[in-house]
Design a protein around this motif. Structure first.
Motif, PDB file in Angstrom:
ATOM      1  N   ASN A 306       0.805  -1.234   0.000  1.00 50.09           N
ATOM      2  CA  ASN A 306       0.000   0.000   0.000  1.00 50.09           C
ATOM      3  C   ASN A 306       0.834   1.278   0.000  1.00 50.09           C
ATOM      4  O   ASN A 306       0.283   2.373   0.071  1.00 50.09           O
ATOM      5  CB  ASN A 306      -0.913   0.020   1.239  1.00 50.09           C
ATOM      6  CG  ASN A 306      -1.853  -1.152   1.222  1.00 50.09           C
ATOM      7  OD1 ASN A 306      -2.280  -1.562   0.151  1.00 50.09           O
ATOM      8  ND2 ASN A 306      -2.149  -1.715   2.390  1.00 50.09           N
ATOM      9  N   LEU A 307       2.132   1.136  -0.070  1.00 55.53           N
ATOM     10  CA  LEU A 307       2.954   2.336  -0.028  1.00 55.53           C
ATOM     11  C   LEU A 307       2.760   3.171  -1.299  1.00 55.53           C
ATOM     12  O   LEU A 307       2.690   2.612  -2.405  1.00 55.53           O
ATOM     13  CB  LEU A 307       4.432   1.958   0.104  1.00 55.53           C
ATOM     14  CG  LEU A 307       5.252   3.070   0.707  1.00 55.53           C
ATOM     15  CD1 LEU A 307       5.872   2.597   2.015  1.00 55.53           C
ATOM     16  CD2 LEU A 307       6.348   3.519  -0.213  1.00 55.53           C
ATOM     17  N   GLU A 308       2.674   4.467  -1.130  1.00 57.16           N
ATOM     18  CA  GLU A 308       2.494   5.315  -2.317  1.00 57.16           C
ATOM     19  C   GLU A 308       3.847   5.704  -2.863  1.00 57.16           C
ATOM     20  O   GLU A 308       4.478   6.647  -2.405  1.00 57.16           O
ATOM     21  CB  GLU A 308       1.694   6.556  -1.934  1.00 57.16           C
ATOM     22  CG  GLU A 308       0.249   6.219  -1.805  1.00 57.16           C
ATOM     23  CD  GLU A 308      -0.662   7.400  -2.096  1.00 57.16           C
ATOM     24  OE1 GLU A 308      -0.215   8.356  -2.776  1.00 57.16           O
ATOM     25  OE2 GLU A 308      -1.791   7.345  -1.614  1.00 57.16           O
ATOM     26  N   TRP A 309       4.291   4.964  -3.838  1.00 57.56           N
ATOM     27  CA  TRP A 309       5.608   5.229  -4.414  1.00 57.56           C
ATOM     28  C   TRP A 309       5.559   6.472  -5.289  1.00 57.56           C
ATOM     29  O   TRP A 309       4.529   6.772  -5.890  1.00 57.56           O
ATOM     30  CB  TRP A 309       6.067   4.028  -5.245  1.00 57.56           C
ATOM     31  CG  TRP A 309       6.184   2.732  -4.467  1.00 57.56           C
ATOM     32  CD1 TRP A 309       5.315   1.681  -4.506  1.00 57.56           C
ATOM     33  CD2 TRP A 309       7.224   2.373  -3.556  1.00 57.56           C
ATOM     34  NE1 TRP A 309       5.754   0.680  -3.662  1.00 57.56           N
ATOM     35  CE2 TRP A 309       6.919   1.071  -3.068  1.00 57.56           C
ATOM     36  CE3 TRP A 309       8.378   2.995  -3.085  1.00 57.56           C
ATOM     37  CZ2 TRP A 309       7.732   0.395  -2.150  1.00 57.56           C
ATOM     38  CZ3 TRP A 309       9.178   2.320  -2.176  1.00 57.56           C
ATOM     39  CH2 TRP A 309       8.860   1.037  -1.712  1.00 57.56           C
ATOM     40  N   SER A 310       6.693   7.116  -5.376  1.00 54.82           N
ATOM     41  CA  SER A 310       6.777   8.309  -6.231  1.00 54.82           C
ATOM     42  C   SER A 310       6.784   7.896  -7.701  1.00 54.82           C
ATOM     43  O   SER A 310       7.335   6.864  -8.065  1.00 54.82           O
ATOM     44  CB  SER A 310       8.071   9.061  -5.896  1.00 54.82           C
ATOM     45  OG  SER A 310       8.482   9.842  -6.991  1.00 54.82           O
ATOM     46  N   LYS A 311       6.159   8.715  -8.525  1.00 52.12           N
ATOM     47  CA  LYS A 311       6.129   8.418  -9.973  1.00 52.12           C
ATOM     48  C   LYS A 311       7.047   9.398 -10.712  1.00 52.12           C
ATOM     49  O   LYS A 311       6.827   9.700 -11.872  1.00 52.12           O
ATOM     50  CB  LYS A 311       4.693   8.553 -10.510  1.00 52.12           C
ATOM     51  CG  LYS A 311       3.691   7.608  -9.870  1.00 52.12           C
ATOM     52  CD  LYS A 311       3.721   6.249 -10.557  1.00 52.12           C
ATOM     53  CE  LYS A 311       2.729   5.266  -9.992  1.00 52.12           C
ATOM     54  NZ  LYS A 311       3.065   4.680  -8.716  1.00 52.12           N
ATOM     55  N   ASP A 361       9.437   2.860  -6.433  1.00 53.32           N
ATOM     56  CA  ASP A 361       9.127   1.435  -6.257  1.00 53.32           C
ATOM     57  C   ASP A 361      10.359   0.570  -6.535  1.00 53.32           C
ATOM     58  O   ASP A 361      10.964   0.653  -7.607  1.00 53.32           O
ATOM     59  CB  ASP A 361       7.998   1.075  -7.237  1.00 53.32           C
ATOM     60  CG  ASP A 361       7.348  -0.257  -6.897  1.00 53.32           C
ATOM     61  OD1 ASP A 361       8.045  -1.132  -6.353  1.00 53.32           O
ATOM     62  OD2 ASP A 361       6.142  -0.400  -7.191  1.00 53.32           O
ATOM     63  N   ALA A 461       6.446   8.097   5.143  1.00 45.27           N
ATOM     64  CA  ALA A 461       5.618   7.284   4.235  1.00 45.27           C
ATOM     65  C   ALA A 461       5.495   5.853   4.756  1.00 45.27           C
ATOM     66  O   ALA A 461       4.401   5.279   4.779  1.00 45.27           O
ATOM     67  CB  ALA A 461       6.230   7.286   2.830  1.00 45.27           C
TER      68      ALA A 461
END
Ligand code: FAD
Length: 468
Positions: A306-311, A361, A461
């Motif tokens: 569920n981690l919100e990785w940077s795009k 990610d 995070a």
């Protein structure tokens, strides 16, 4: 009786259980290797590694010739099409049995289980062996009967359960009866795969064995101290050879014993440590077998999904190009781009930088490593990446984030490694080499992130993730 041996990541004649057992039973033997380009693409196998495999097959063909075993190279689409090719070969050449050594990633297991079952049903003999590990995956259990997910207790159990006969080597077989079948032109096929770094990585069983012996006899005792310093030639660089099976881990462990008064887990601290690294490799093979989700693009720790990785695509590209403006990180990436290999300390530093400071990610990094490493290995690469990203087994806690600058000062104090791979910084004084004050002055780059702020953001995070 005639049998077929199927070579995969076991490109050697010495200490090869499938080959030895096949030769004991069969009067005539034929060998096959499947060249599955589209499967290799799917697995992101690097150009350097493919060339390494093909060059190793040239050597293997010569060794097999001495045993009167022809080697056929069959080009086929992917793992699904191997079944039909194998069946055709078995029927065409009237082979009664099939021999191979096991592989543990999920696609390979699926392929082998299907072939095993179907061939048995047809009436063929099918014999498979463990050659990449000493203890078969699944055979070591915790007190509660579960699978290990932490390395230290795994290692303890590994030694507790070790029986002398598990370390017995399989001799090179004696020559078989000649068969009237020509080997494929491996040399010609191999040329199609040539890569620009081939000269850095000579092939051949004898070559790598003498390299291991040389390493153990001259540098083994220093390994524990030297292995973390990338400017020192202090580790063995045998990973591509182990992963393609040009030498077996068992042979390496026995060789280590020879230089440590016949001891394995005590005695010379350097050699003991080196053996324990080979056991890390085995550990990750057990992990990938016992927890197949990790080779299906999933984290070991489910909640980290569920981690919100940077795009941030620009950050990712700068990392891939070795242009992040953090010298030690860029040096590591450039070493890999130029040689197909990266020092272990650097693998940890660049992986943590991507997954923590850039919060990108870890799967992006895992894939990029596979695309460029000559030793790219699904189990060890996945294990290393998930460890670094704190999503895996035995992972570093998420708040333990290596600071690349501090790591650089500690492990490359004179900046030799940095200067080797970042020529822009050749004139930069040592006092600044780890983080130049005015990098543009040297034609180098401004850091793409602030190390302290990005560390804090990563901790937040991860900290915000719900574990339930
Ligand atoms: C992010 C990351 C990615 C990695 N990707 C790979 C990979 O694709 N293929 C690969 O073989 N290794 C990988 N490793 C593990 C390790 O970095 C390499 O095995 C090692 O650097 C190879 O150099 P060497 O042969 O000189 O090792 P040495 O230090 O001489 O060690 C001897 C052998 O022990 C094994 N070994 C050493 N360290 C480890 C480790 N941490 N995990 C598993 N096995 C180990 C290797 O087979 C190695 O050849 C990765 C590590 C990290 C942190």
């Amino acid at each position: 009786m005639r049998s077929l041996i199927w070579f995969r990541n076991d490109l050697r004649v010495d200490d090869n259980p499938a080959l030895s057992n096949c030769c004991v039973i069969s009067e005539e033997v034929i060998a096959v290797y499947f060249l599955t380009e589209s499967q290799w693409e799917q697995h992101n196998d690097s150009k350097a590694k493919k060339s390494f495999w093909l060059r190793s097959l040239v050597c293997l063909e010569k060794e097999l010739q001495k045993l009167n075993i022809p080697l056929l190279i069959i080009e086929t689409e992917n793992y699904d099409s191997i079944y039909a090719s194998l069946l055709k070969l078995m029927q065409q050449y009237d082979c009664k049995s099939l021999y191979f050594n096991n592989e543990y990633p999920v696609n390979e297991l699926k392929r082998d289980r299907y072939i095993y079952k179907s061939f048995k049903e047809i009436g063929f003999g099918v014999f498979n062996y463990h050659d990449q590990v000493i203890h078969p995956p699944g055979s070591l259990k915790t007190k509660a009967g579960g699978n290990f997910s932490v390395y230290s207790p795994f290692k303890r159990k590994w030694f507790e359960e070790l029986r002398e006969e598990q370390l017995a080597l399989f001799d090179i077989p004696s020559p078989k009866n000649k068969v009237n079948i020509e080997s494929s032109d491996v040399e010609k096929i191999s040329k199609k795969f040539a890569s620009k770094i081939d000269d850095l990585w000579p092939v051949g069983e004898e070559y790598i064995k003498s390299k291991v012996t040389d390493f153990l006899s001259t540098k083994g005792h220093l390994y524990k101290d030297d292995r973390n310093f990338p400017a020192i030639d202090g580790c063995s660089k045998i990973s591509p050879y182990l992963n393609s099976g040009i030498v077996s881990p068992k042979w390496c462990i026995l060789e280590a014993k020879k230089y440590n008064q016949n001891l394995l887990d005590e005695g010379d601290r350097g050699i003991v440590h080196w053996v324990s690294e080979i056991l890390w490799r085995e550990f990750y093979r057990h992990i990938i077998y016992n927890f197949p989700k990790v080779s299906m693009n999933r984290p070991f720790l489910d909640y980290t999904e569920n981690l919100e990785w940077s795009k941030n695509i620009e950050h990712l590209q700068r990392w891939k190009d070795g242009k992040t403006g953090i010298p030690i990180v860029d040096a590591g990436i450039r070493e890999m781009l130029n040689t197909g290999w990266m020092h272990n300390r650097l693998r940890m530093i660049v992986a943590m930088f991507l997954s923590k400071n850039l919060l990108i990610d870890w799967r992006e990094g895992e894939k990029f490593f596979m695309e460029h490493l000559i030793d790219g290995d699904i189990a060890s690469n996945n294990g290393g990446w998930q460890w670094s990203a704190s999503t895996g087994t035995d992972a570093a806690p998420y708040f333990r984030i290596m600071n690349p600058e501090t790591q650089s000062i500690k492990f490359d104090p004179q900046g030799e490694y940095i200067k080797k791979w970042i020529p822009e910084l050749s004139q930069c004084p040592i006092s600044e080499i780890h983080m130049p004050v005015d990098p543009l002055k040297y034609g180098y780059y401004q850091p793409i992130v602030d190390l302290k702020k990005s560390r804090k953001a990563a901790i937040e995070a991860f900290g915000n993730l719900r574990k339930d």
